[in-house]
Design a protein around this motif. Sequence first.
Motif, PDB file in Angstrom:
ATOM      1  N   MET A 248       9.074  88.310 -10.182  1.00 22.80           N
ATOM      2  CA  MET A 248       8.756  89.050  -8.968  1.00 22.80           C
ATOM      3  C   MET A 248       7.831  88.251  -8.053  1.00 22.80           C
ATOM      4  O   MET A 248       7.998  88.249  -6.831  1.00 22.80           O
ATOM      5  CB  MET A 248       8.106  90.387  -9.339  1.00 22.80           C
ATOM      6  CG  MET A 248       9.074  91.418  -9.883  1.00 22.80           C
ATOM      7  SD  MET A 248      10.273  91.978  -8.650  1.00 22.80           S
ATOM      8  CE  MET A 248       9.191  92.824  -7.505  1.00 22.80           C
ATOM      9  N   VAL A 249       6.855  87.577  -8.643  1.00 25.58           N
ATOM     10  CA  VAL A 249       5.936  86.772  -7.834  1.00 25.58           C
ATOM     11  C   VAL A 249       6.686  85.648  -7.133  1.00 25.58           C
ATOM     12  O   VAL A 249       6.482  85.390  -5.936  1.00 25.58           O
ATOM     13  CB  VAL A 249       4.795  86.220  -8.714  1.00 25.58           C
ATOM     14  CG1 VAL A 249       4.011  85.136  -7.973  1.00 25.58           C
ATOM     15  CG2 VAL A 249       3.854  87.340  -9.140  1.00 25.58           C
ATOM     16  N   GLU A 250       7.562  84.957  -7.844  1.00 24.93           N
ATOM     17  CA  GLU A 250       8.285  83.838  -7.239  1.00 24.93           C
ATOM     18  C   GLU A 250       9.283  84.316  -6.203  1.00 24.93           C
ATOM     19  O   GLU A 250       9.487  83.656  -5.177  1.00 24.93           O
ATOM     20  CB  GLU A 250       8.951  83.020  -8.336  1.00 24.93           C
ATOM     21  CG  GLU A 250       7.922  82.336  -9.240  1.00 24.93           C
ATOM     22  CD  GLU A 250       8.532  81.315 -10.163  1.00 24.93           C
ATOM     23  OE1 GLU A 250       9.747  81.416 -10.444  1.00 24.93           O
ATOM     24  OE2 GLU A 250       7.795  80.413 -10.607  1.00 24.93           O
TER      25      GLU A 250
ATOM     26  N   VAL B 181       5.512  86.336   0.744  1.00 25.81           N
ATOM     27  CA  VAL B 181       4.437  87.139   0.171  1.00 25.81           C
ATOM     28  C   VAL B 181       3.390  86.190  -0.389  1.00 25.81           C
ATOM     29  O   VAL B 181       3.701  85.314  -1.193  1.00 25.81           O
ATOM     30  CB  VAL B 181       4.971  88.068  -0.940  1.00 25.81           C
ATOM     31  CG1 VAL B 181       3.815  88.753  -1.674  1.00 25.81           C
ATOM     32  CG2 VAL B 181       5.900  89.120  -0.351  1.00 25.81           C
ATOM     33  N   ARG B 182       2.145  86.341   0.032  1.00 23.88           N
ATOM     34  CA  ARG B 182       1.073  85.464  -0.447  1.00 23.88           C
ATOM     35  C   ARG B 182       0.035  86.205  -1.283  1.00 23.88           C
ATOM     36  O   ARG B 182      -0.789  85.585  -1.929  1.00 23.88           O
ATOM     37  CB  ARG B 182       0.371  84.799   0.748  1.00 23.88           C
ATOM     38  CG  ARG B 182       1.273  83.838   1.503  1.00 23.88           C
ATOM     39  CD  ARG B 182       1.656  82.646   0.623  1.00 23.88           C
ATOM     40  NE  ARG B 182       2.656  81.807   1.276  1.00 23.88           N
ATOM     41  CZ  ARG B 182       3.952  81.908   1.058  1.00 23.88           C
ATOM     42  NH1 ARG B 182       4.408  82.816   0.201  1.00 23.88           N
ATOM     43  NH2 ARG B 182       4.805  81.122   1.675  1.00 23.88           N
ATOM     44  N   ARG B 183       0.074  87.538  -1.233  1.00 24.07           N
ATOM     45  CA  ARG B 183      -0.850  88.341  -2.038  1.00 24.07           C
ATOM     46  C   ARG B 183      -0.054  89.444  -2.712  1.00 24.07           C
ATOM     47  O   ARG B 183       0.463  90.346  -2.055  1.00 24.07           O
ATOM     48  CB  ARG B 183      -1.966  88.911  -1.168  1.00 24.07           C
ATOM     49  CG  ARG B 183      -2.852  87.834  -0.544  1.00 24.07           C
ATOM     50  CD  ARG B 183      -4.115  88.424   0.071  1.00 24.07           C
ATOM     51  NE  ARG B 183      -3.797  89.335   1.162  1.00 24.07           N
ATOM     52  CZ  ARG B 183      -4.706  90.104   1.762  1.00 24.07           C
ATOM     53  NH1 ARG B 183      -5.960  90.076   1.361  1.00 24.07           N
ATOM     54  NH2 ARG B 183      -4.359  90.881   2.760  1.00 24.07           N
ATOM     55  N   PHE B 184       0.031  89.351  -4.030  1.00 21.64           N
ATOM     56  CA  PHE B 184       0.898  90.234  -4.821  1.00 21.64           C
ATOM     57  C   PHE B 184       0.044  90.968  -5.849  1.00 21.64           C
ATOM     58  O   PHE B 184      -0.758  90.348  -6.563  1.00 21.64           O
ATOM     59  CB  PHE B 184       1.966  89.387  -5.516  1.00 21.64           C
ATOM     60  CG  PHE B 184       2.917  90.170  -6.382  1.00 21.64           C
ATOM     61  CD1 PHE B 184       4.126  90.622  -5.876  1.00 21.64           C
ATOM     62  CD2 PHE B 184       2.611  90.449  -7.707  1.00 21.64           C
ATOM     63  CE1 PHE B 184       5.008  91.343  -6.671  1.00 21.64           C
ATOM     64  CE2 PHE B 184       3.487  91.156  -8.506  1.00 21.64           C
ATOM     65  CZ  PHE B 184       4.690  91.606  -7.983  1.00 21.64           C
ATOM     66  N   ALA B 185       0.187  92.285  -5.922  1.00 20.40           N
ATOM     67  CA  ALA B 185      -0.538  93.087  -6.915  1.00 20.40           C
ATOM     68  C   ALA B 185       0.448  93.904  -7.720  1.00 20.40           C
ATOM     69  O   ALA B 185       1.411  94.456  -7.170  1.00 20.40           O
ATOM     70  CB  ALA B 185      -1.557  94.002  -6.239  1.00 20.40           C
ATOM     71  N   ALA B 186       0.247  93.970  -9.028  1.00 15.09           N
ATOM     72  CA  ALA B 186       1.106  94.736  -9.917  1.00 15.09           C
ATOM     73  C   ALA B 186       0.252  95.687 -10.740  1.00 15.09           C
ATOM     74  O   ALA B 186      -0.783  95.292 -11.290  1.00 15.09           O
ATOM     75  CB  ALA B 186       1.893  93.813 -10.845  1.00 15.09           C
TER      76      ALA B 186
ATOM     77  N   GLU C  95      -1.618  84.489  -4.608  1.00 14.09           N
ATOM     78  CA  GLU C  95      -2.714  85.229  -5.223  1.00 14.09           C
ATOM     79  C   GLU C  95      -2.127  86.452  -5.918  1.00 14.09           C
ATOM     80  O   GLU C  95      -1.421  87.243  -5.279  1.00 14.09           O
ATOM     81  CB  GLU C  95      -3.726  85.673  -4.169  1.00 14.09           C
ATOM     82  CG  GLU C  95      -4.590  84.574  -3.603  1.00 14.09           C
ATOM     83  CD  GLU C  95      -5.690  85.139  -2.725  1.00 14.09           C
ATOM     84  OE1 GLU C  95      -6.663  85.694  -3.280  1.00 14.09           O
ATOM     85  OE2 GLU C  95      -5.551  85.054  -1.501  1.00 14.09           O
ATOM     86  N   VAL C  96      -2.407  86.610  -7.191  1.00 14.64           N
ATOM     87  CA  VAL C  96      -1.850  87.707  -7.971  1.00 14.64           C
ATOM     88  C   VAL C  96      -2.983  88.517  -8.585  1.00 14.64           C
ATOM     89  O   VAL C  96      -3.894  87.954  -9.206  1.00 14.64           O
ATOM     90  CB  VAL C  96      -0.920  87.192  -9.093  1.00 14.64           C
ATOM     91  CG1 VAL C  96      -0.320  88.365  -9.867  1.00 14.64           C
ATOM     92  CG2 VAL C  96       0.178  86.304  -8.519  1.00 14.64           C
ATOM     93  N   VAL C  97      -2.927  89.821  -8.401  1.00 11.49           N
ATOM     94  CA  VAL C  97      -3.871  90.729  -9.039  1.00 11.49           C
ATOM     95  C   VAL C  97      -3.087  91.682  -9.926  1.00 11.49           C
ATOM     96  O   VAL C  97      -2.152  92.347  -9.463  1.00 11.49           O
ATOM     97  CB  VAL C  97      -4.700  91.520  -8.012  1.00 11.49           C
ATOM     98  CG1 VAL C  97      -5.507  92.625  -8.705  1.00 11.49           C
ATOM     99  CG2 VAL C  97      -5.632  90.598  -7.262  1.00 11.49           C
ATOM    100  N   VAL C  98      -3.435  91.713 -11.206  1.00  9.57           N
ATOM    101  CA  VAL C  98      -2.831  92.649 -12.148  1.00  9.57           C
ATOM    102  C   VAL C  98      -3.833  93.775 -12.374  1.00  9.57           C
ATOM    103  O   VAL C  98      -4.945  93.543 -12.854  1.00  9.57           O
ATOM    104  CB  VAL C  98      -2.483  91.970 -13.482  1.00  9.57           C
ATOM    105  CG1 VAL C  98      -1.955  92.991 -14.482  1.00  9.57           C
ATOM    106  CG2 VAL C  98      -1.459  90.871 -13.258  1.00  9.57           C
ATOM    107  N   VAL C  99      -3.448  94.983 -11.983  1.00 12.44           N
ATOM    108  CA  VAL C  99      -4.293  96.159 -12.179  1.00 12.44           C
ATOM    109  C   VAL C  99      -3.822  96.863 -13.444  1.00 12.44           C
ATOM    110  O   VAL C  99      -2.669  97.293 -13.530  1.00 12.44           O
ATOM    111  CB  VAL C  99      -4.216  97.117 -10.979  1.00 12.44           C
ATOM    112  CG1 VAL C  99      -5.111  98.336 -11.210  1.00 12.44           C
ATOM    113  CG2 VAL C  99      -4.611  96.396  -9.692  1.00 12.44           C
ATOM    114  N   THR C 100      -4.692  96.944 -14.420  1.00  6.48           N
ATOM    115  CA  THR C 100      -4.330  97.602 -15.667  1.00  6.48           C
ATOM    116  C   THR C 100      -5.538  98.377 -16.177  1.00  6.48           C
ATOM    117  O   THR C 100      -6.572  98.439 -15.518  1.00  6.48           O
ATOM    118  CB  THR C 100      -3.835  96.573 -16.699  1.00  6.48           C
ATOM    119  OG1 THR C 100      -3.296  97.269 -17.819  1.00  6.48           O
ATOM    120  CG2 THR C 100      -4.961  95.651 -17.156  1.00  6.48           C
ATOM    121  N   GLY C 101      -5.402  98.994 -17.322  1.00  9.56           N
ATOM    122  CA  GLY C 101      -6.512  99.759 -17.871  1.00  9.56           C
ATOM    123  C   GLY C 101      -6.047 101.055 -18.487  1.00  9.56           C
ATOM    124  O   GLY C 101      -4.865 101.236 -18.805  1.00  9.56           O
TER     125      GLY C 101
END
Length: 322
Positions: free
Chosen positions: A79-81, A88-93, A41-47
């Motif tokens: 980085m996710v791989e 790691v199963r939950r990754f946020a950038a 699960e990947v969450v990209v925080v941007t804005g």
Amino acid sequence: MTGTGPDAPTAGSAAREGQAGPQADVPAGLDGTSTETPPVEVVVVTGLSGAGKNSAGRVMEDLGWYVVENLPPALLLPMVELGARGDVRRFAAVVDVRSRAFSSDLQEAIRVLAEAGHRPRVVYVHARDEVLVRRYESNRREHPLQGSGRLIDGITAERALLTGIAGEADLWVDTSDLNVHQLRATLENAFAREGRTPPLTATVLSFGFKYGLPLDADLVVDARFLPNPHWLPELRPHTGQDPDVRDYVLGQHDAGPFLDRYTEVLRLLIPGYRREGKRYLTLAVGCTGGKHRSVAIAEEFARRLAADGIDAVARHRDLGRE
């Protein structure tokens, strides 16, 4: 660039018995001969700069996500791989404009992540221009895209740069009127469900047209067709949350049929949103100043949605501004 979080992979402190050579330093759970990685699960925080991306990243870390700040888009998949091979199963950038060629690179990186079998989602954090200006001025900081121009020039340039990724975001978070606790509650509601498929979450937002349309609205309803309590001296000081104003607004001849029919529209739309994977719905209800009619109607819509089993909350953007 640093990674933080309770799920961070750590290097093994000693070689396994009988193991020699480079394999001795392979972290537990990392098979140096395997090229396959489980989905993450990947969450990209941007804005927008100054809108609270780093605060959002800290919340994600507290929720148990492995968080990397200021990550260039090109490094997302590696980085996710790497994290996946380290359990790691939950990754946020957290990604911002300091990553050059930002927008197109990030959109491509998200596409590649999805093609690799991972589950990327984008959280777009933003705020109104006047709020961003106030935050920068209070901290005496320059905007990263300001250059030799004005602060508002940097904000405008950044909005233009983010147009593409903003339109593809899974969740918009407007921090203009949120404190840090409300920001935490918003992200907890979206991501702290321990792997369960989250239900559709509805925010019914009242606002005043004279202060501008909410940028993150999916649907906009105009309540100005109803008589305005502002012109009644006994109701003017009160708000749509007060019983006398609420009863006046909801008691109008057209209010009941309007609420009934639009509720039916929502009941038609919501199953379609769910089928398309939409998890967050913002219904904006406007009147002139955002004090009387829109507040009462928003509260009633939130009540009706909750009665239908929707996770719904009413928020009032402009209440108290007059």
